[in-house]
Motif scaffolding. Structure first.
Motif, short mmCIF file in Angstrom:
data_model
loop_
_atom_site.label_atom_id
_atom_site.label_comp_id
_atom_site.label_asym_id
_atom_site.label_seq_id
_atom_site.Cartn_x
_atom_site.Cartn_y
_atom_site.Cartn_z
N TRP A 148 2.80 40.07 -44.73
CA TRP A 148 2.56 38.75 -45.32
C TRP A 148 1.43 38.06 -44.58
N THR A 149 0.87 37.05 -45.22
CA THR A 149 -0.21 36.27 -44.62
C THR A 149 0.16 34.80 -44.70
N ALA A 150 0.08 34.10 -43.57
CA ALA A 150 0.38 32.67 -43.53
C ALA A 150 -0.91 31.89 -43.32
N HIS A 151 -1.11 30.89 -44.15
CA HIS A 151 -2.21 29.94 -43.99
C HIS A 151 -1.57 28.60 -43.60
N VAL A 152 -1.82 28.17 -42.37
CA VAL A 152 -1.18 26.97 -41.86
C VAL A 152 -2.27 26.04 -41.36
N ASP A 153 -2.48 24.95 -42.09
CA ASP A 153 -3.55 24.02 -41.75
C ASP A 153 -4.83 24.82 -41.46
N HIS A 155 -4.97 27.48 -39.36
CA HIS A 155 -4.62 28.79 -38.80
C HIS A 155 -4.38 29.78 -39.94
N THR A 156 -4.70 31.05 -39.68
CA THR A 156 -4.33 32.14 -40.58
C THR A 156 -3.70 33.24 -39.74
N VAL A 157 -2.51 33.65 -40.13
CA VAL A 157 -1.80 34.71 -39.42
C VAL A 157 -1.45 35.77 -40.44
N THR A 158 -1.83 37.03 -40.15
CA THR A 158 -1.50 38.13 -41.03
C THR A 158 -0.62 39.12 -40.28
N VAL A 159 0.52 39.46 -40.88
CA VAL A 159 1.44 40.43 -40.32
C VAL A 159 1.51 41.59 -41.29
N THR A 160 1.10 42.77 -40.85
CA THR A 160 1.08 43.94 -41.74
C THR A 160 2.30 44.83 -41.56
N ASN A 161 3.01 44.67 -40.46
CA ASN A 161 4.17 45.50 -40.18
C ASN A 161 5.39 44.58 -40.08
N ALA A 162 6.35 44.81 -40.97
CA ALA A 162 7.52 43.91 -41.02
C ALA A 162 8.35 43.95 -39.76
N THR A 163 8.13 44.95 -38.89
CA THR A 163 8.92 45.03 -37.66
C THR A 163 8.28 44.26 -36.51
N GLN A 164 7.07 43.74 -36.73
CA GLN A 164 6.45 42.93 -35.69
C GLN A 164 7.20 41.61 -35.56
N HIS A 165 7.22 41.07 -34.36
CA HIS A 165 7.88 39.79 -34.15
C HIS A 165 6.91 38.84 -33.46
N GLY A 166 7.07 37.58 -33.80
CA GLY A 166 6.22 36.58 -33.18
C GLY A 166 6.64 35.19 -33.63
N VAL A 167 5.90 34.20 -33.17
CA VAL A 167 6.20 32.82 -33.52
C VAL A 167 4.89 32.04 -33.58
N LEU A 168 4.83 31.15 -34.51
CA LEU A 168 3.73 30.20 -34.62
C LEU A 168 4.38 28.84 -34.54
N ASP A 169 4.22 28.17 -33.36
CA ASP A 169 4.95 26.92 -33.19
C ASP A 169 4.00 25.78 -32.84
N HIS A 170 4.56 24.65 -32.45
CA HIS A 170 3.81 23.42 -32.18
C HIS A 170 2.97 23.03 -33.38
N LEU A 171 3.53 23.19 -34.56
CA LEU A 171 2.75 22.91 -35.77
C LEU A 171 2.79 21.43 -36.16
N ASP A 172 3.84 20.72 -35.79
CA ASP A 172 3.94 19.27 -36.00
C ASP A 172 3.76 18.87 -37.47
N ASN A 173 4.81 19.12 -38.26
CA ASN A 173 4.83 18.74 -39.68
C ASN A 173 3.65 19.35 -40.45
N ALA A 174 3.44 20.64 -40.25
CA ALA A 174 2.30 21.32 -40.86
C ALA A 174 2.57 21.64 -42.33
N SER A 175 1.48 21.87 -43.06
CA SER A 175 1.53 22.30 -44.45
C SER A 175 0.77 23.60 -44.58
N GLY A 176 1.12 24.38 -45.58
CA GLY A 176 0.42 25.63 -45.82
C GLY A 176 1.17 26.52 -46.78
#
Length: 197
Positions: A148-153, A155-176
């Motif tokens: 999946w690909t996340a577009h957050v304000d 930032h763009t984060v793309t995860v191609t392997n469903a077994t990868q783990h991570g976090v995108l934090d400190h977003l402060d009421n973000a939209s995307g």
């Protein structure tokens, strides 16, 4: 000489009245009825044959659920659900469909165990609202074939392997948005503070 008298006429009697002969009494003829038709029965109704069941998913209307001021578990259906958490720290499980999920007040958690479309609003405030893509053992498959690909304000984060783990934090009421690459399903969000996978 004696006078002679004219002979007395024989008395005449009025003739006996004669009556017309009485007619023989006549009776009205017995009514004749048309013969009764044989009873007919309506034909048995015939039903159209039932179609063979298909194994295609059926798109159905979902549910509308309103939470309480407590910590609620808001579970949707495979249809298009509308879920409002209310106050409290609520957990949302959409379960498919094109869902609208509103966390409102509290620290709310939106769990996606499968790719699906949704609109998520964590609610404005000083609490932490999280989108979770890790399936924390809630009887969901947790598969995102193709990533999946996340577009957050900004930032763009793309995860191609469903077994990868991570976090995108400190977003402060973000939209995307989060787009599941294999299916094209999109989760649109606002007022989110963290995305975990």
């Amino acid at each position: 000489m004696h006078p002679t008298c004219a002979p007395h006429p024989e008395p005449t009697h009025a003739p006996e009245p004669t009556c017309a002969p009485h007619p023989e009494p006549t009776h009205a003829p017995e009514p004749t009825c048309a013969p009764h038709p044989e009873p007919t029965h309506a034909p048995e109704p015939t039903c159209a044959p039932h179609p063979e069941p298909t194994h295609e998913p059926v798109h159905q209307d979902g549910v509308s659920l309103h939470g309480t001021s407590k910590n609620d578990l808001m579970v949707g259906t495979s249809g298009d659900d509308h879920l409002w958490g209310g106050n409290g720290n609520d957990t949302f499980l959409g379960r498919g469909g094109d869902d609208d999920m509103f966390g409102q007040a509290g620290n709310d958690l939106f769990i996606f165990g499968n790719a699906q479309s949704a609109t998520v609003d964590g609610g404005q405030g000083k609490w932490t609202d999280i989108i979770d893509l890790t399936d924390k053992s809630l009887s969901m498959t947790g598969h995102y074939d193709g990533g999946w690909t996340a577009h957050v304000d900004d930032h763009t984060v793309t995860v191609t392997n469903a077994t990868q783990h991570g976090v995108l934090d400190h977003l402060d009421n973000a939209s995307g948005s989060i787009t599941f690459n294999a299916t094209g399903d999109v989760v649109h969000f606002q007022n989110i503070d963290k995305i975990e996978w």
